[in-house]
Design a protein around this motif. Structure first.
Motif, PDB file in Angstrom:
ATOM      1  N   ARG A  87      78.557  24.242 158.760  1.00  0.00           N
ATOM      2  CA  ARG A  87      78.216  23.456 157.573  1.00  0.00           C
ATOM      3  C   ARG A  87      79.253  23.641 156.461  1.00  0.00           C
ATOM      4  O   ARG A  87      78.998  24.318 155.466  1.00  0.00           O
ATOM      5  CB  ARG A  87      76.832  23.862 157.054  1.00  0.00           C
TER       6      ARG A  87
ATOM      7  N   GLU B  96      79.242  15.283 167.570  1.00  0.00           N
ATOM      8  CA  GLU B  96      78.712  15.222 166.198  1.00  0.00           C
ATOM      9  C   GLU B  96      79.021  13.849 165.622  1.00  0.00           C
ATOM     10  O   GLU B  96      80.157  13.393 165.653  1.00  0.00           O
ATOM     11  CB  GLU B  96      79.370  16.306 165.340  1.00  0.00           C
TER      12      GLU B  96
ATOM     13  N   SER C 233      78.580  11.317 162.221  1.00  0.00           N
ATOM     14  CA  SER C 233      78.226  11.212 160.804  1.00  0.00           C
ATOM     15  C   SER C 233      77.966   9.755 160.464  1.00  0.00           C
ATOM     16  O   SER C 233      78.836   8.919 160.641  1.00  0.00           O
ATOM     17  CB  SER C 233      79.368  11.721 159.936  1.00  0.00           C
TER      18      SER C 233
ATOM     19  N   ASN D  20      75.539   9.848 154.917  1.00  0.00           N
ATOM     20  CA  ASN D  20      75.549  11.283 154.683  1.00  0.00           C
ATOM     21  C   ASN D  20      74.717  12.052 155.705  1.00  0.00           C
ATOM     22  O   ASN D  20      74.533  13.251 155.581  1.00  0.00           O
ATOM     23  CB  ASN D  20      75.065  11.586 153.258  1.00  0.00           C
ATOM     24  N   GLU D  21      74.238  11.329 156.700  1.00  0.00           N
ATOM     25  CA  GLU D  21      73.395  11.964 157.711  1.00  0.00           C
ATOM     26  C   GLU D  21      74.244  12.371 158.903  1.00  0.00           C
ATOM     27  O   GLU D  21      74.966  11.554 159.472  1.00  0.00           O
ATOM     28  CB  GLU D  21      72.317  10.980 158.179  1.00  0.00           C
ATOM     29  N   LYS D  22      74.112  13.638 159.304  1.00  0.00           N
ATOM     30  CA  LYS D  22      74.821  14.073 160.502  1.00  0.00           C
ATOM     31  C   LYS D  22      73.828  14.185 161.644  1.00  0.00           C
ATOM     32  O   LYS D  22      72.674  14.551 161.435  1.00  0.00           O
ATOM     33  CB  LYS D  22      75.469  15.430 160.270  1.00  0.00           C
ATOM     34  N   SER D  23      74.284  13.841 162.839  1.00  0.00           N
ATOM     35  CA  SER D  23      73.440  14.148 163.982  1.00  0.00           C
ATOM     36  C   SER D  23      74.297  14.797 165.055  1.00  0.00           C
ATOM     37  O   SER D  23      75.502  14.583 165.131  1.00  0.00           O
ATOM     38  CB  SER D  23      72.726  12.905 164.502  1.00  0.00           C
ATOM     39  N   TYR D  24      73.648  15.633 165.850  1.00  0.00           N
ATOM     40  CA  TYR D  24      74.330  16.418 166.862  1.00  0.00           C
ATOM     41  C   TYR D  24      73.700  16.102 168.205  1.00  0.00           C
ATOM     42  O   TYR D  24      72.478  16.073 168.336  1.00  0.00           O
ATOM     43  CB  TYR D  24      74.185  17.913 166.559  1.00  0.00           C
TER      44      TYR D  24
ATOM     45  N   ASN E  79      88.734  17.458 161.207  1.00  0.00           N
ATOM     46  CA  ASN E  79      87.440  16.907 161.642  1.00  0.00           C
ATOM     47  C   ASN E  79      87.551  15.772 162.640  1.00  0.00           C
ATOM     48  O   ASN E  79      86.678  14.925 162.730  1.00  0.00           O
ATOM     49  CB  ASN E  79      86.620  16.474 160.432  1.00  0.00           C
TER      50      ASN E  79
ATOM     51  N   GLY F 109      82.452   9.648 166.581  1.00  0.00           N
ATOM     52  CA  GLY F 109      82.275  11.013 166.116  1.00  0.00           C
ATOM     53  C   GLY F 109      83.260  11.973 166.743  1.00  0.00           C
ATOM     54  O   GLY F 109      84.284  11.574 167.282  1.00  0.00           O
TER      55      GLY F 109
END
Lengths: 162, 427
Positions: free
Chosen positions: A142, B165, B167, B170-174, B394, B415
């Motif tokens: 994070r 990952e 994005s 502003n929401e991240k998901s894995y 990233n 991602g």
């Protein structure tokens, strides 16, 4: 380097071929096999509603690369926190350790934990009760700042006090 | 020949573009020349299979394809193969395939492999599968052909596990994903709003273990691929991470933080008993089992910087032995399948992180990659290839290198992709 490896592999292949050639002189290797295709079932976890937190001036302390030692600036930040915690004995805080992206994820998880423990140790030695503290780590998962450069990395090597 | 083999790009434009694509950046200097015959009455079905087999074999970095071998006719009589005709075309090996469809849904793919210089057939195999699953049938055939040529078991039919990952705003998901080694057949095992790290295969390939932060704290879960059933392996209020299965599948090595510091434990899965393996005030993590299961390799900060150590599981009080000395950062080690060396993440003097190899018999390390932040190596079960993540700004993607010099990048269309884990043999 790659060339050296290449020679080794080729040599290995030649040797293996000779072994196979010698061991199965006139016989053809005959095989039958069936394809096994496993089914796969996925799982989805839904997002939890954010918990309401005790209001405390959120503070962050920063660290040097691959270090969990508190800097003098960090100690200044923590001194302010100590008086808040001493005056509010039923206030619980979470010390959340983080690392920058360099290095392996598991090592960084451990490093983030060390940073959180380092902050905890300082607070404990200054009269804060262990029962008020919880340490966790997010490693490099994070980041506070994106980007692979010194400025971002410095912002990411931190313990957030929540 | 060398030059023409470099920088070949293969585009699978007819397939779903949402899956991973493959790009070859470098090939072997001295490849083996192979030709595959067409099947005159089943050109359409076979061209799909042939295409997959060719890509699988090119990806090994050791094989080059000779086109147009059908110019040498196949004889009526089995005994009169035109070896000299094949030799003129520069072929080292020839594959003669045939297809049978016993019913509408199934396929029998037979392939015969001929060694041109020895003038003999070296393999005759049949793969039985479903017509709806031609990719798997093709991968099985590739592995058999590769084995017939090199004597080494192929890995085209094995699987990759990795973390994706995404994005959105502003929401991240894995997502924890599994795919074939060529990036196709990608499926989601877990979809979570919180980070997932350190995926690991069970020895049989039927289960995976991983670290999920879904409860707000790192914990290890085991998930069954087929059923989706999952369990958290230990309920503790401190974090747990870095799972790795013992080769016999009976134990899981873990990093526990119950005294605030990272220490390695062995968990017996049958009764969940824990045995502590390390006891040091510095970080001990990233345990991995030797191929025979008698040793554990791990990363420790006990020398003042992360280095690899090995500890024997025989004998009660065996002491960890340091095995890396070059540089100030060597971590996330793993064993080559023949245990003749280790692969790990190494920080160079420049500050860049590379994948490195150290053979046991050598006293120096070999740097295998050259990007700025390479991480997370995982080795193929035949020991010939390594998958790893190139992570910079990233934009993480997976790359595969073969130890003989070939290199491929598997870019993701959505991602970042990281933390790859190569399965064992599935055939």
């Amino acid at each position: 380097m790659v060339v050296t490896l290449n020679k080794q592999i080729i040599l290995k292949i030649i040797l293996l071929t000779i072994v196979i050639g010698a061991s199965s002189c006139s016989s053809v290797r005959v095989t039958n096999e069936s394809v096994v295709e496993e089914g796969v079932r996925g799982v989805t976890i839904s997002k939890k509603a954010p918990e309401t937190q005790a209001i405390l001036a959120n503070a962050t302390v920063y660290f040097e690369y691959d270090s969990s030692r508190l800097t003098s600036k960090s100690i200044q930040t923590l001194k302010g926190l100590i008086s808040v915690l001493e005056n509010n004995r039923n206030l619980d805080i979470v010390l959340e350790g983080h690392a920058d992206e360099r290095g392996t994820r598991e090592y960084n998880l451990a490093l983030g934990q060390r940073r959180a423990e380092s902050v905890a140790a300082y607070l404990l030695s200054n009269g804060v009760s262990r029962s008020q503290l919880k340490t966790i780590s997010y490693g490099e998962e994070r980041p506070a700042a994106l980007g692979s450069n010194n400025a971002s990395w410095a912002k990411n090597r931190r313990v957030e006090i929540k | 020949m060398t030059k023409s083999f470099i920088s070949i790009c293969i585009f699978f434009s007819i397939f779903s573009s949402a899956e991973l694509l493959l790009e070859i950046t470098q090939g072997s200097d001295n490849p083996i020349n192979l030709g595959i015959y067409e099947i005159s009455n089943q050109e359409k079905e076979h061209s799909l299979i042939k295409n997959i087999i060719q890509n699988d074999l090119i990806r090994t970095g050791e094989i080059k394809f000779i086109e147009g071998i059908d110019i040498v006719p196949l004889p009526e009589n089995e005994e009169e193969f035109n070896y000299s005709g094949w030799k003129i075309l520069g072929l080292d090996y020839v594959v003669i395939p045939s297809i049978k469809n016993p019913d509408k849904n199934s396929i029998e793919y037979r392939y015969r492999v001929f060694d041109v210089s020895r003038k003999r057939e070296v393999r005759s195999s049949t793969v039985f599968g479903l017509s709806s699953n031609l990719r798997q049938v093709s991968h099985y055939a590739s592995d058999g052909i590769y084995e017939a040529i090199t004597g080494i078991e192929g890995v085209a039919s094995t699987k990759l596990l990795y973390v994706n990952e995404i994005s959105l705003k502003n929401e991240k998901s894995y997502r924890l994903m599994v795919s074939d080694v060529d990036g196709y057949n990608e499926r989601t095992l877990l979809n979570s709003p919180e980070p997932i790290i350190s995926p690991a295969w069970s020895p049989k390939g039927d289960k995976v273990a991983y670290v999920s932060f879904e409860t707000g704290i790192a914990n290890v879960y085991i998930q069954d691929l087929a059923t989706g059933d999952r369990e958290s392996i230990l309920e503790q209020n401190t974090q747990i991470s870095s799972p790795a299965w013992s080769p016999d599948g009976k134990y899981l090595s873990l990093t526990l933080y119950q005294d605030g510091n990272a220490e390695i434990y062995l968990l017996r899965l049958r009764d969940k008993t824990l045995t502590r393996l390390t006891n040091h005030y510095s970080i001990d993590t990233e345990a991995i089992w030797s191929p025979r299961g008698n040793k554990i390799l791990f990363t420790s900060g006990r020398s003042g910087s992360p280095q690899l150590y090995e500890i024997s599981l025989r004998g009660l009080r065996s002491k960890p032995k340091r095995i890396t000395f070059e540089g100030t950062y060597n971590a996330k080690g793993l064993y080559l399948p023949d245990a003749n060396g280790n692969i790990f993440v190494h920080r160079a003097k420049s500050g860049s992180f590379h994948i490195a190899l150290k053979y046991k018999r050598e006293n120096f390390i070999r740097i295998l990659t050259e990007a700025r932040l390479d991480e997370s190596p995982s080795v193929a079960p035949n020991g010939n290839m390594v998958v790893y993540a190139i992570s910079d700004d990233n934009k993480a993607k997976l790359a595969i290198l073969s130890l003989n010099g070939a290199r491929f990048v598997l870019p993701s269309s959505q991602g970042v992709v990281r933390e790859p884990a190569w399965s064992g043999f599935v055939r």
